[in-house]
Motif scaffolding. Structure first.
Motif, PDB file in Angstrom:
ATOM      1  N   ALA A 232       2.222   6.942   0.935  1.00 21.99           N
ATOM      2  CA  ALA A 232       1.092   6.013   0.920  1.00 21.99           C
ATOM      3  C   ALA A 232       0.480   6.075  -0.474  1.00 21.99           C
ATOM      4  O   ALA A 232       0.490   7.126  -1.112  1.00 21.99           O
ATOM      5  N   SER A 233      -0.043   4.970  -0.952  1.00 20.83           N
ATOM      6  CA  SER A 233      -0.648   4.946  -2.286  1.00 20.83           C
ATOM      7  C   SER A 233      -1.909   5.810  -2.294  1.00 20.83           C
ATOM      8  O   SER A 233      -2.496   6.109  -1.241  1.00 20.83           O
TER       9      SER A 233
ATOM     10  N   TYR B 238      -5.151   3.781  10.637  1.00 15.69           N
ATOM     11  CA  TYR B 238      -4.644   4.551   9.499  1.00 15.69           C
ATOM     12  C   TYR B 238      -3.534   5.505   9.916  1.00 15.69           C
ATOM     13  O   TYR B 238      -2.497   5.604   9.254  1.00 15.69           O
TER      14      TYR B 238
ATOM     15  N   GLY C 159       0.798  -1.222   0.000  1.00 20.44           N
ATOM     16  CA  GLY C 159       0.000   0.000   0.000  1.00 20.44           C
ATOM     17  C   GLY C 159       0.825   1.263   0.000  1.00 20.44           C
ATOM     18  O   GLY C 159       0.351   2.319   0.405  1.00 20.44           O
TER      19      GLY C 159
ATOM     20  N   GLN D  98      -4.773   4.921  -3.259  1.00 21.93           N
ATOM     21  CA  GLN D  98      -5.858   4.094  -2.743  1.00 21.93           C
ATOM     22  C   GLN D  98      -5.881   4.121  -1.206  1.00 21.93           C
ATOM     23  O   GLN D  98      -6.940   4.240  -0.598  1.00 21.93           O
ATOM     24  N   THR D  99      -4.710   4.046  -0.586  1.00 20.82           N
ATOM     25  CA  THR D  99      -4.633   4.089   0.873  1.00 20.82           C
ATOM     26  C   THR D  99      -5.091   5.451   1.390  1.00 20.82           C
ATOM     27  O   THR D  99      -5.849   5.535   2.369  1.00 20.82           O
TER      28      THR D  99
ATOM     29  N   TYR E   9      -0.304   3.705  10.529  1.00 20.30           N
ATOM     30  CA  TYR E   9       0.306   3.270   9.272  1.00 20.30           C
ATOM     31  C   TYR E   9       0.914   4.461   8.528  1.00 20.30           C
ATOM     32  O   TYR E   9       2.048   4.400   8.054  1.00 20.30           O
ATOM     33  N   LEU E  10       0.171   5.552   8.454  1.00 25.66           N
ATOM     34  CA  LEU E  10       0.610   6.710   7.674  1.00 25.66           C
ATOM     35  C   LEU E  10       1.803   7.437   8.284  1.00 25.66           C
ATOM     36  O   LEU E  10       2.503   8.159   7.586  1.00 25.66           O
TER      37      LEU E  10
ATOM     38  N   ARG F  59      -8.829   5.713   1.182  1.00 22.78           N
ATOM     39  CA  ARG F  59      -9.467   4.968   2.280  1.00 22.78           C
ATOM     40  C   ARG F  59      -9.373   5.741   3.593  1.00 22.78           C
ATOM     41  O   ARG F  59     -10.305   5.723   4.408  1.00 22.78           O
TER      42      ARG F  59
END
Length: 189
Positions: A121-122, A157, A111, A124-125, A160-161, A128
């Motif tokens: 981050a992509s 999120y 991702g 798509q990520t 992760y980010l 989301r």
């Protein structure tokens, strides 16, 4: 059997829920036991790539793997050999659209977009993440008072980010959000 507060399901993307998964597709990755089981099951693939194919720069997380090498012919041979190995030994198939040989100037992995000196981050990520913030704001407008329902997905999120160069994007997303007033994200971002 449903356990727990059902209002939390409003935040979860349908792609992560077993309820919306087609029959015969397996369990969405998410639980630690699923990740552990996939690592045990795919360990033979790691051993094959390292020992038989001599893949010096091989990395895998659950079902997402990367093999890096400068020799394109070698990579083509490995792609074919890994596909055969997965089919014969593990009864698995590589995703035809996601299995490709690309330049190392921009690598998509887990991702993320990895470039030589930056990580993002992509799209798509990030999309989301924006949808998660919107869903939390909708719950807030609807009078949801339990912060744990909103924070579980949002914290996932944000955790992760934080590994990427997305501080400005996060700040812009949360800038005028009522969530900032409740959870005090401003100090971190």
């Amino acid at each position: 059997r449903m356990i727990g507060d059902q209002s939390a399901r409003k935040i979860m993307p349908q792609s992560k829920s077993l309820i919306f998964s087609p029959l015969g597709t397996g369990v969405p990755i998410g639980k630690v036991t699923n990740q552990l089981n996939s690592n045990i099951y795919l360990n033979v693939l790691d051993q094959y790539v390292k020992r038989d194919l001599h893949g010096k720069y091989w990395g895998r997380y659950v079902d997402d793997g990367k093999l890096i090498d400068l020799d394109l012919i070698y990579l083509e041979e490995c792609k074919y050999a890994i596909g055969e190995f997965l089919q014969d030994k593990l009864k698995l198939k590589m995703h035809p659209e996601k299995t490709k040989i690309t330049s190392t100037e921009e690598v998509f992995f887990l991702g993320a977009v990895l470039r030589p000196y930056r990580r993002y981050a992509s799209n798509q990520t990030m999309s989301r993440f924006h949808k998660c913030v919107e869903a939390c704001e909708e719950l807030l407008k609807a009078g949801e008072t339990d912060p744990h329902i909103m924070m579980s997905s949002l914290n996932s999120y944000l955790g992760y980010l934080k590994h990427f160069n997305e501080r400005k994007a996060i700040k812009l997303t949360l800038k005028n959000s009522p969530l900032c007033q409740i959870f005090d994200f401003g100090a971190k971002y």
